[in-house]
Write a protein that holds these residues in place. Structure first.
Motif, mmCIF file in Angstrom:
data_model
loop_
_atom_site.group_PDB
_atom_site.id
_atom_site.type_symbol
_atom_site.label_atom_id
_atom_site.label_comp_id
_atom_site.label_asym_id
_atom_site.label_seq_id
_atom_site.Cartn_x
_atom_site.Cartn_y
_atom_site.Cartn_z
ATOM 1 N N CYS A 112 24.017 -6.963 17.758
ATOM 2 C CA CYS A 112 23.162 -6.465 18.848
ATOM 3 C C CYS A 112 21.889 -7.297 18.890
ATOM 4 N N GLN A 154 13.976 -3.565 18.039
ATOM 5 C CA GLN A 154 14.685 -2.626 18.900
ATOM 6 C C GLN A 154 14.871 -3.267 20.273
ATOM 7 N N ASP A 181 17.522 3.019 24.732
ATOM 8 C CA ASP A 181 17.744 1.772 23.997
ATOM 9 C C ASP A 181 17.267 1.848 22.540
ATOM 10 N N SER A 185 19.581 1.585 19.130
ATOM 11 C CA SER A 185 19.265 0.666 18.026
ATOM 12 C C SER A 185 19.264 1.393 16.684
ATOM 13 N N TRP A 189 21.653 0.865 13.378
ATOM 14 C CA TRP A 189 21.170 0.615 12.019
ATOM 15 C C TRP A 189 21.840 1.569 11.029
ATOM 16 N N THR A 195 20.163 -5.813 14.142
ATOM 17 C CA THR A 195 19.694 -6.210 15.469
ATOM 18 C C THR A 195 18.724 -7.370 15.298
#
Length: 561
Positions: A112, A154, A181, A185, A189, A195
């Protein structure tokens, strides 16, 4: 690696056109696909998409409105790629964007990523000022501007990538908005995914086009953060409080003036002077520098007060987020809660075939819809009442819309887009205040229509079912053509009358002025434009003659196919 670009859109065909124009200029040599998801729009992007169908590998889907997060999920579920790239519809994509993403993924793969944004020279001064506020390291927007000085990045969904594997494991976006969003994120995790910021993979992001929309947006950002902190306390940071501290500090500095301490206020002045200078130099424009001061002011105050309000309700009053801030939550999204059985939404070809099949099945048992429209003062309501007196059900859209606008879910959506000031203490709409907002602003009027029209459409469909034993029904609507609902009609009747007659009628009816009536007429389609799209026309200058025309017309409608 095969990329699928996912673009949710809601009433933004012009933006979609610009975005697709920019992708046409892409220098990326590998194959990729574009998936457009129309989220229940009343202003469709289908014709815009069709223009690019022979130039880009593009697929278009239309679904009921359920919010941007759910629309992205739906697009990813339909996509064929193994890596999804998500853009907001108000983005313009640099020609080397996909190459930069591919280069980053090959050098240091991550499931991501997020990219920063910038402003084009063609953006308005206000857009450039807002972009500065949202991207500068001098404000809370440093992350979006490309700063990597944070422990975990993020990504933001206006410019974001996620692997198919990570999407399936996480079930995609939740139904909070904004905030969907960072929520995604954090869940990634927790699932063990990393990310990362791709600094070189930036987009040109238009953002909000006026101060009111920007203030509303940042206020929602502020309200969403304490909710996320309550869900994931281990990821809460003191930096999230900075805008609130900023606001409290500024208020305190003004209070200190009375105690003859002005050093705090001088610090704030110095800060805003720095904003002005840096933005003016960066944008090479003193006006943008000045507007950036306004943007940063609105950013801090909007976010700060939103954060304080949310923190108090969530942490002190212990209210459930969906109850405290219903405007931040879309209805339960189909693609997340029923991921293995997603809601069926057809692509363009499938949709046409399905509509034809449904028409054949339903043709013998559902009534035909006859549209009835006309400009202000044309007398369409009088015509509608006369038709009703003949025993034919007539759906009066304005009256039904007033009922629909008092539904709690509709009031909540209007409040979230137009602000709390248009809601009374009894949780009803202040219609005069709302009318004053949209009266001379076509963008706001379109926004209001995009909220009300889908709800009225659902109301109308239920009304049709109740009257399904009739051979045909009449739908009266002032904006029959503007809303696109004429497409569902077997025929359309336009009521017209001389302009002077219409003006005199409205002056007497509404006790208003000629100038105001003329202004309202100028904001509508002309009689000629309506007549060009209609099958029947009634001249309503003398109502006795009008009745004869209606009787003749009703006789001919008995044989309508």
């Amino acid at each position: 690696m095969y990329f699928s670009i996912i673009i949710p859109v809601y009433n933004r065909p012009e933006e979609v056109n610009e975005l697709l124009e920019s992708l046409l200029k892409s220098t990326y040599k590998e194959n990729y696909e574009i998936v457009i998801v129309e989220d229940g729009s009343t202003v469709s992007s289908e014709e815009v998409v069709a223009k690019f169908s022979d130039k880009l590998n593009i697929t278009y889907y239309f679904k009921e409105n359920s919010g941007p997060g759910d629309s992205r999920n739906y697009g990813m579920h339909k996509a064929k790629g193994d890596y999804f790239i998500i853009f907001d519809s108000d983005c313009i994509i640099p020609e080397n964007y996909l190459q930069e993403v591919e280069k980053e993924l090959k050098s240091n793969y991550v499931d991501c990523f997020g990219g920063p944004d910038a402003a084009l020279d063609s953006f308005s001064n206000i857009q450039k000022a807002i972009n500065f506020a949202m991207t500068s390291t001098l404000t809370t927007g440093g992350i979006r501007g490309g700063s990597e000085k944070i422990s975990k990045f993020q990504p933001r969904s206006f410019n974001m990538g996620i692997s198919k594997k990570a999407f399936i494991d996480s079930k995609g976006f939740g139904n909070i908005h904004p905030g969907e969003d960072p929520d995604l994120s954090i869940r990634l995790w927790k699932l063990g995914y990393d990310t990362r910021l791709f600094s070189s993979a930036f987009v040109y992001h238009k953002r909000r086009i006026d101060w009111e929309k920007f203030s509303l947006q940042v206020s929602k950002f502020g309200k969403a953060r304490p909710i996320l902190n309550s869900w994931y306390p281990e990821y809460s940071k003191i930096t999230f409080w900075f805008p609130t501290f900023f606001v409290i500090g500024l208020i305190a500095s003004f209070v200190l003036i009375f105690a003859l301490f002005d050093w705090a206020l001088k610090l704030y002045f110095l800060y805003f002077l720095t904003i002005f200078i840096v933005s003016s130099v960066q944008n090479k424009n003193l006006l943008i520098g000045l507007l950036s001061v306004v943007a940063v002011w609105k950013q801090f105050f909007g976010y700060g007060f939103g954060f304080m309000t949310s923190y108090f309700k969530i942490h002190f009053l212990r209210q459930q987020p969906q109850i405290a801030f219903p405007e931040l939550f879309f209805k339960v999204n189909t693609t997340i809660n029923n991921f293995d059985k997603p809601k069926v939404v057809l692509d363009k070809e499938e949709k046409v075939n399905s509509i034809k099949a449904e028409k054949v099945i339903a043709e013998d048992r559902m009534p035909k819809i006859i549209g009835l429209t006309g400009g202000i003062g044309s007398g369409k309501t009088s015509v509608a009442n006369y038709i009703q007196s003949k025993g034919i059900p007539v759906y009066i859209s304005d009256l039904e819309a007033k009922k629909v606008m008092e539904l709690p879910e509709v009031i909540t959506e209007i409040e979230s887009n137009f602000g709390e000031s248009i809601i009374t203490e009894n949780r009803t709409l202040d219609r005069e205040k709302l009318a004053s907002i949209v009266f001379n602003d076509q963008d706001k009027l379109k926004l209001l229509n995009s909220i009300v029209h889908p709800a009225v459409k659902n109301n109308f469909e239920r009304w049709v079912v109740k009257h399904k034993n009739y051979s045909y029904l009449v739908k009266e609507a002032a904006v029959l053509f503007e809303s696109g609902s004429y497409k569902d009609c077997a025929a359309v009747i336009t009521i017209c009358a001389p302009i002077e007659t219409r003006i005199e009628r409205v002056i007497q009816r509404d006790n208003t002025t000629r100038e105001k009536v003329q202004q309202r007429i100028n904001n509508q389609l002309t009689d000629e434009q309506r007549i060009a799209k209609s099958q029947y026309v009634i001249n309503n200058e003398d109502f006795d003659q009008t009745k004869i025309q209606i009787d003749n017309l009703l006789n001919s409608l008995k044989n309508i196919q």
